[in-house]
Enzyme design. Structure first.
Site, PDB file in Angstrom:
ATOM      1  N   ARG A   1       0.835  -1.200   0.000  1.00  0.00           N
ATOM      2  CA  ARG A   1       0.000   0.000   0.000  1.00  0.00           C
ATOM      3  C   ARG A   1       0.872   1.254   0.000  1.00  0.00           C
ATOM      4  NH1 ARG A   1      -4.854   1.113   4.246  1.00  0.00           N
ATOM      5  NH2 ARG A   1      -3.173   1.195   5.758  1.00  0.00           N
TER       6      ARG A   1
ATOM      7  N   MET B   1     -12.037   3.013  -3.834  1.00  0.00           N
ATOM      8  CA  MET B   1     -12.289   1.864  -2.961  1.00  0.00           C
ATOM      9  C   MET B   1     -11.081   1.422  -2.124  1.00  0.00           C
ATOM     10  SD  MET B   1     -15.412   1.536  -3.288  1.00  0.00           S
ATOM     11  CE  MET B   1     -15.775   0.009  -2.412  1.00  0.00           C
TER      12      MET B   1
ATOM     13  N   LEU C   1      -7.147   4.621   2.677  1.00  0.00           N
ATOM     14  CA  LEU C   1      -5.927   5.430   2.704  1.00  0.00           C
ATOM     15  C   LEU C   1      -5.181   5.222   4.021  1.00  0.00           C
ATOM     16  CD1 LEU C   1      -7.231   8.801   1.214  1.00  0.00           C
ATOM     17  CD2 LEU C   1      -6.079   6.918   0.028  1.00  0.00           C
TER      18      LEU C   1
ATOM     19  N   HIS D   1     -20.168   9.977   1.015  1.00  0.00           N
ATOM     20  CA  HIS D   1     -20.643   8.692   1.525  1.00  0.00           C
ATOM     21  C   HIS D   1     -22.173   8.658   1.429  1.00  0.00           C
ATOM     22  CE1 HIS D   1     -20.454   5.022   3.860  1.00  0.00           C
ATOM     23  NE2 HIS D   1     -21.476   5.478   4.558  1.00  0.00           N
TER      24      HIS D   1
ATOM     25  N   ASP E   1     -10.260  11.453   7.735  1.00  0.00           N
ATOM     26  CA  ASP E   1      -9.196  11.267   8.725  1.00  0.00           C
ATOM     27  C   ASP E   1      -8.919   9.765   8.836  1.00  0.00           C
ATOM     28  OD1 ASP E   1     -11.232  10.219  10.258  1.00  0.00           O
ATOM     29  OD2 ASP E   1     -11.328  11.895  11.673  1.00  0.00           O
ATOM     30  N   GLU E   2      -8.272   9.345   9.920  1.00  0.00           N
ATOM     31  CA  GLU E   2      -7.876   7.937  10.000  1.00  0.00           C
ATOM     32  C   GLU E   2      -9.047   7.005  10.316  1.00  0.00           C
ATOM     33  OE1 GLU E   2      -6.030  10.429  11.050  1.00  0.00           O
ATOM     34  OE2 GLU E   2      -3.991  10.064  10.322  1.00  0.00           O
TER      35      GLU E   2
ATOM     36  N   VAL F   1     -12.990   5.330   9.790  1.00  0.00           N
ATOM     37  CA  VAL F   1     -13.796   4.935   8.627  1.00  0.00           C
ATOM     38  C   VAL F   1     -15.018   5.854   8.559  1.00  0.00           C
ATOM     39  CG1 VAL F   1     -15.154   3.091   7.555  1.00  0.00           C
ATOM     40  CG2 VAL F   1     -13.014   2.553   8.748  1.00  0.00           C
ATOM     41  N   ASP F   2     -14.979   6.797   7.613  1.00  0.00           N
ATOM     42  CA  ASP F   2     -16.098   7.726   7.391  1.00  0.00           C
ATOM     43  C   ASP F   2     -16.445   8.545   8.636  1.00  0.00           C
ATOM     44  OD1 ASP F   2     -16.363   6.811   4.724  1.00  0.00           O
ATOM     45  OD2 ASP F   2     -17.536   5.091   5.401  1.00  0.00           O
TER      46      ASP F   2
ATOM     47  N   GLU G   1     -26.362  13.178  -4.202  1.00  0.00           N
ATOM     48  CA  GLU G   1     -24.890  13.210  -4.153  1.00  0.00           C
ATOM     49  C   GLU G   1     -24.335  14.140  -5.222  1.00  0.00           C
ATOM     50  OE1 GLU G   1     -22.678   9.512  -3.902  1.00  0.00           O
ATOM     51  OE2 GLU G   1     -24.437   8.450  -3.188  1.00  0.00           O
TER      52      GLU G   1
HETATM   53  C1  GRF Z   1     -21.219   6.768  -4.413  1.00  0.00           C
HETATM   54  O1  GRF Z   1     -22.428   6.245  -3.952  1.00  0.00           O
HETATM   55  C2  GRF Z   1     -20.445   7.385  -3.281  1.00  0.00           C
HETATM   56  O2  GRF Z   1     -21.264   7.934  -2.299  1.00  0.00           O
HETATM   57  C3  GRF Z   1     -19.690   6.212  -2.720  1.00  0.00           C
HETATM   58  O3  GRF Z   1     -19.338   5.430  -3.828  1.00  0.00           O
HETATM   59  C4  GRF Z   1     -20.264   5.680  -4.891  1.00  0.00           C
HETATM   60  C5  GRF Z   1     -19.440   6.120  -6.057  1.00  0.00           C
HETATM   61  O4  GRF Z   1     -20.214   6.258  -7.210  1.00  0.00           O
HETATM   62  N1  GRF Z   1     -18.537   6.653  -1.960  1.00  0.00           N
HETATM   63  P1  GRF Z   1     -19.609   6.983  -8.497  1.00  0.00           P
HETATM   64  O5  GRF Z   1     -18.344   6.194  -8.877  1.00  0.00           O
HETATM   65  O6  GRF Z   1     -19.273   8.388  -8.121  1.00  0.00           O
HETATM   66  O7  GRF Z   1     -20.663   6.881  -9.536  1.00  0.00           O
END
Ligand code: GRF
Length: 211
Positions: free
Chosen positions: A72, A97, A100, A116, A148-149, A151-152, A181
């Site tokens: 990593r 995905m 970090l 998220h 940050d360190e 998860v979400d 989003e």
């Molecule tokens: C979205 O639902 C986002 O909230 C999550 O992953 C998905 C990514 O979708 N972190 P895209 O690749 O932006 O279409």
């Protein structure tokens, strides 16, 4: 000389898949909804990410940096180098995905954003929409937060709420959240680029607001 010229904020976007949030951000920048923002590079950790084509269609520079059996640390070092070479100021995770490391987070401390698909702190991690349905909440939504360190668990920049319908499936709920989003991420990035906020403990509030 124009002394009112806005400082340009160079954005690096990290993706792994479809890239719809990256596209929404790019389109918002083109429409003038993120004044001062410019996407300097779109990096994917998967060569087959559909988002790469969407970025290229928009004239953005793209780069594939796969893990390829490396550590990593080595993988992240290449990403950081690519971001630094392009003088990136803020990093937007958009469906990226890979988790970090603290080294990466330190390199861009306070300048990494993520989106998220839930109302954090509810339902962090994977399959947030499924978690929301299984829990039985009547409202869900999306959150843009600093990374940050945890998860979400970083500071929340902006959120939007959507209803959960009786006949929702994971797919229908995800689709309803995704529409929000695509509005929320550009608005949150615009806020960070403007920089007109202060941090009070966990709260990100308008600079002019007295607490
Ligand atoms: C979205 O639902 C986002 O909230 C999550 O992953 C998905 C990514 O979708 N972190 P895209 O690749 O932006 O279409």
């Amino acid at each position: 000389m124009n002394t009112n010229a806005q400082k340009i904020c160079r954005i690096g976007v990290l993706i792994s898949g479809r890239g719809s949030n990256m596209s929404a951000l790019a389109d918002a920048i083109s429409d003038g909804r993120v004044p001062g923002g410019v996407i300097a590079i779109v990096i994917s950790d998967h060569a087959c990410a559909a988002g790469l084509a969407r970025a290229a269609e928009r004239g953005l520079e793209t780069l594939v940096i796969e893990r390829r059996g490396r550590t990593r640390e080595a993988h992240e070092a290449e990403i950081i180098e690519a971001l630094r070479t392009r003088n990136v100021d803020i990093v937007c995770l958009a469906g990226f995905m890979s988790l970090l490391s603290s080294h990466f987070i330190e390199a861009y401390r306070g300048s990494i954003l993520n989106i998220h698909p839930s109302l954090l702190p509810a339902f962090p991690g994977l399959d947030a929409q499924r978690q929301a349905l299984e829990y039985g909440v009547r409202w869900s939504g999306c959150t843009v937060h600093f990374v940050d360190e945890t998860v979400d668990g970083g500071l929340i920049i902006e959120q939007r709420v959507v209803p959960v319908h009786d006949d929702d499936t994971e797919a229908t709920l995800a689709a309803r959240i995704l529409i929000e989003e695509h509005q929320l991420y550009p608005a949150a990035v615009a806020r960070v680029v403007r920089g007109d906020y202060e941090i009070h403990e966990r709260r990100i509030i308008k600079r002019t607001f007295k607490v």
